[in-house]
Structures are given as C-alpha cells and as structure tokens.
Design a protein around this motif. Structure first.
Motif, PDB file in Angstrom:
ATOM      1  N   TRP A   1      -7.862   2.998  -7.583  1.00 20.41           N
ATOM      2  CA  TRP A   1      -7.530   2.898  -6.158  1.00 20.41           C
ATOM      3  C   TRP A   1      -6.132   3.085  -6.189  1.00 20.41           C
ATOM      4  O   TRP A   1      -5.292   2.943  -7.084  1.00 20.41           O
ATOM      5  CB  TRP A   1      -8.173   1.803  -5.602  1.00 20.41           C
ATOM      6  CG  TRP A   1      -7.641   0.585  -6.057  1.00 20.41           C
ATOM      7  CD1 TRP A   1      -6.478  -0.271  -5.761  1.00 20.41           C
ATOM      8  CD2 TRP A   1      -8.004  -0.397  -7.266  1.00 20.41           C
ATOM      9  NE1 TRP A   1      -6.353  -1.431  -6.547  1.00 20.41           N
ATOM     10  CE2 TRP A   1      -7.322  -1.667  -7.176  1.00 20.41           C
ATOM     11  CE3 TRP A   1      -9.318  -0.313  -7.983  1.00 20.41           C
ATOM     12  CZ2 TRP A   1      -7.782  -2.419  -8.589  1.00 20.41           C
ATOM     13  CZ3 TRP A   1      -9.601  -1.010  -9.248  1.00 20.41           C
ATOM     14  CH2 TRP A   1      -8.599  -2.392  -9.225  1.00 20.41           C
ATOM     15  N   GLY A   2      -5.619   3.213  -4.883  1.00 17.40           N
ATOM     16  CA  GLY A   2      -4.026   3.561  -4.616  1.00 17.40           C
ATOM     17  C   GLY A   2      -3.844   4.842  -4.288  1.00 17.40           C
ATOM     18  O   GLY A   2      -4.657   5.606  -3.850  1.00 17.40           O
ATOM     19  N   GLY A   3      -2.354   5.050  -4.436  1.00 21.86           N
ATOM     20  CA  GLY A   3      -2.066   6.505  -4.057  1.00 21.86           C
ATOM     21  C   GLY A   3      -2.700   7.610  -4.903  1.00 21.86           C
ATOM     22  O   GLY A   3      -3.075   7.503  -5.977  1.00 21.86           O
ATOM     23  N   ALA A   4      -3.181   8.781  -4.143  1.00 18.10           N
ATOM     24  CA  ALA A   4      -4.069   9.762  -4.948  1.00 18.10           C
ATOM     25  C   ALA A   4      -3.109  11.028  -5.047  1.00 18.10           C
ATOM     26  O   ALA A   4      -3.807  11.737  -5.594  1.00 18.10           O
ATOM     27  CB  ALA A   4      -5.171  10.046  -4.033  1.00 18.10           C
ATOM     28  N   ARG A   5      -1.930  10.988  -4.948  1.00 19.53           N
ATOM     29  CA  ARG A   5      -1.180  12.293  -5.149  1.00 19.53           C
ATOM     30  C   ARG A   5      -0.914  12.590  -6.476  1.00 19.53           C
ATOM     31  O   ARG A   5      -1.024  11.688  -7.270  1.00 19.53           O
ATOM     32  CB  ARG A   5       0.496  11.818  -4.572  1.00 19.53           C
ATOM     33  CG  ARG A   5       0.946  13.295  -4.326  1.00 19.53           C
ATOM     34  CD  ARG A   5       2.344  12.943  -3.351  1.00 19.53           C
ATOM     35  NE  ARG A   5       3.352  14.206  -3.618  1.00 19.53           N
ATOM     36  CZ  ARG A   5       4.424  14.210  -3.107  1.00 19.53           C
ATOM     37  NH1 ARG A   5       5.037  13.117  -2.625  1.00 19.53           N
ATOM     38  NH2 ARG A   5       5.301  15.438  -2.921  1.00 19.53           N
ATOM     39  N   SER A   6      -0.798  13.857  -6.825  1.00 18.43           N
ATOM     40  CA  SER A   6      -0.473  14.246  -8.290  1.00 18.43           C
ATOM     41  C   SER A   6      -1.885  13.928  -9.176  1.00 18.43           C
ATOM     42  O   SER A   6      -1.869  14.291 -10.241  1.00 18.43           O
ATOM     43  CB  SER A   6       0.533  13.385  -9.077  1.00 18.43           C
ATOM     44  OG  SER A   6       1.906  13.530  -8.336  1.00 18.43           O
TER      45      SER A   6
END
Length: 354
Positions: A288-293
């Motif tokens: 979970w968390g930031g999905a960028r990259s």
C-alpha cells in the motif's frame, strides 16, 4: 581502541629476544599489506568487523579522520569487539549501526538530531576537526543491560528491538517536525533545540507497544512499521499517500494496528519512502501507499481505479493493503522497499524486483 600492544609485540618478536628486527618488521608489513593492517589482523583475529563503502561526508563509513572521502572499495571498520561477532548491520544517509551477538548496539556517523542515541555525542578520541561527526563506532550506553536483537536506521531517526520484545526509538521527527516517526505521542519525551526542532537524543521505549512483544521493525524516511510476536502489524508516522495502510492520509503519532491485516499472521514489514510492504507467514505479500513508478507491484494503476486514490497533485496511491497477485503462488520469504522500487525473495530462492 582496538590496538593491543602486547599482541603486536609477540607477533613481531617471534623468538622472544626482547627486540624487533628490521627484517621481522619488513616481513610483517609485507605479509599484511601495511603496518596498520597488520596490527588489525593480529589484534582482531577471530573477530568479524563490518565492511562499509560509499559516501563518507558524515563519517558513516567509519574511518576516522577521513570525513568527506568516498570509499570506492569496501573498507573494514575496526574496533575492539571483545570476542563478540556482528549479528546485523543497517545504515542510511549519515548513520551506520551494528548489533553484536552479545546484544550491544554500536552507532557512528552524524550526531545531528540525536540519531546516534548518545547523551554525549562524542567519545574519547573524537575528531575535533569535524564537529558534529563521529566516525568511530561507539556503544549506545543508554541501552546498557538491554539485549538488542535488531536495528533499523533512517536518515533522521533509529529504532531497535530488544530480545524481550521492547521497541526503542530515538532521533528527530523524520524529514520535518511534523512527521511523528518516533512513535511517541506529541510532547511525551521530546527535547528542543535552539532552532525549534524536536528530537530524542537517547533511546526511549515506545509505550504503546510495551505489552506487544515486537519482533521486527522497519524505518522509512517519515513512517515506520513494527510486527509483533502474535503477527500483528502496527504503523505510525506521516500518513501522506496512505503509507500507513489505514485508509486515509492522516498522520499517526502513536503506533496503530493495520486493521485490514488483523486476521493474518504477519512476519515482516518493509517501509519505503512513501510505500509499505508486509509479508504473512504463508508467504503472501501485501502492499500500500504511493503507487508511482510501479513500486507496489500491482501493475499499471489505470485499470484499478476501484482502490486507487489520488492526492491533490494527482499522485496515485493505495490507502489500504492489497495482495500482490503476481507473486501469490510464489511463497515470498523476504521483502525490501526502496525509494521508488521494491524487491522480494521467494522460497525457491528467486529474486523479483519492480
């Protein structure tokens, strides 16, 4: 701190003549590739010291008197271990730490924000030419009598788990004063500096987890996670981009359980910059968390709008734990999280990255 003159003398004066010949000294230096290397080989025989390499602007590579010099090849950090061996090491920008098998914890690097865990930031022999830096590994005396099992370092704070399951944290509050990374409620045990920042210069037990028997901890730049002996997972710190796994972006000063994983037995957590990985005893990997990259391993975020949210700046994030289906049949045994990528090792010994 590690040189034993009598050991060196016995090594050089092989025939106990009461003197050291030029020939013996030359042979000694040639054999060990240098006089200091020879001293270390004799005095620390049978002991294992850590190797470090990379940037050394803050003394995190250890060799005193060489601050600012990058170590392009691994160099051994010597200190007197009294027969103990290194159990575990960890590091981040400006700090290195090592746990010995006798439960002692040593730290070295920058003293900024109290992250070395010492009341007195410098010990005997500290380099006066480099104020604020201490490249000599020194024991964290505040943990005397407490057997440390593992340590996790962030650039601004540190966490350590004892053999009896106590969690200790110290240092400053993440990347800024508003990132509650130490796991203490606001105003509990903080000291202030002249510039108004807050920090704890010595290890303090995290009260909220005192009865939980913590087995593992991971420190990200602005959030942290801990696993208990009963398989419960707790997170705290900055809630930005849902990195705490609680369904929102709210910050948490004290550890709180990741409710969506309450029915599973967790064995490891890994905190990246803005994302979190968690592993179950059955080898299931949740993220979970930031999905960028693509660092969550869930594939492109365009097709999964049902559980992806976006920040005001348009950054996608996943606020609650999601199973990484691509590894569901692999039985993952270990995970690691970086700034913008993740890794996993499977039971078969395969390494996956994304």
């Amino acid at each position: 701190e590690w040189l034993d003159v009598q050991l060196v003398e016995r090594s050089l004066d092989r025939y106990d003549r009461g003197l050291i010949s030029q020939l013996d000294l030359c042979e000694f230096v040639h054999k060990h590739g240098g006089m200091v290397r020879g001293f270390a080989a004799v005095c620390l025989a049978g002991q294992i010291s850590p190797y470090t390499w990379g940037g050394n602007r803050k003394g995190e590579c250890g060799p005193p008197g060489e601050f600012g010099d990058s170590c392009f090849d691994p160099v051994q950090v010597y200190w007197k271990l009294n027969g103990s061996r290194i159990r575990q090491v960890d590091c981040d920008a400006g700090i290195s730490a090592a746990v010995l098998d006798n439960g002692e914890l040593y730290t070295w690097g920058s003293v900024a924000g109290g992250k070395l865990g010492r009341d007195e930031p410098f010990g005997p022999g500290a380099d006066e030419r480099a104020p604020g830096l201490d490249g000599v590994p020194r024991k964290v005396d505040a943990l005397e009598g407490c057997q440390i099992a593992a340590v996790s370092c962030s650039a601004s704070y540190v966490a350590a788990v004892s053999e009896d399951g106590q969690l200790f944290t110290w240092g400053s509050f993440g990347g800024d004063d508003h990132a509650p990374t130490l796991g203490h409620r606001h105003g509990e045990v903080l000291l202030g500096t002249e510039d108004g920042s807050h920090y704890s210069p010595v290890p303090i037990a995290v009260r909220a987890l005192r009865s939980m028997h913590v087995t593992q901890v991971s420190c990200g730049p602005e959030h942290a996670g801990a696993v208990t002996a009963h398989g419960q997972l707790y997170c705290w710190g900055s809630g930005d981009r849902g990195r705490l796994g609680i369904g929102s972006e709210v910050d948490s000063w004290a550890p709180q359980q990741v409710a969506d994983l309450a029915g599973k037995r967790m064995v490891q957590v890994a905190c990246g910059s803005v994302h979190t990985l968690a592993l179950t005893v059955r080898g299931e990997l949740f993220v979970w968390g930031g999905a960028r990259s693509g660092k969550l391993g869930l594939g492109g975020v365009g097709f999964c709008d049902t559980f992806v949210q976006k920040t005001h700046s348009g950054q996608p994030f996943v606020p609650r734990p999601k199973l990484v289906s691509a590894l569901a049949a692999m039985h993952v045994t270990h995970v690691a999280a970086g700034r913008a990528h993740s890794l996993a090792i499977t039971e078969q010994g395969a390494l996956y990255t994304w």
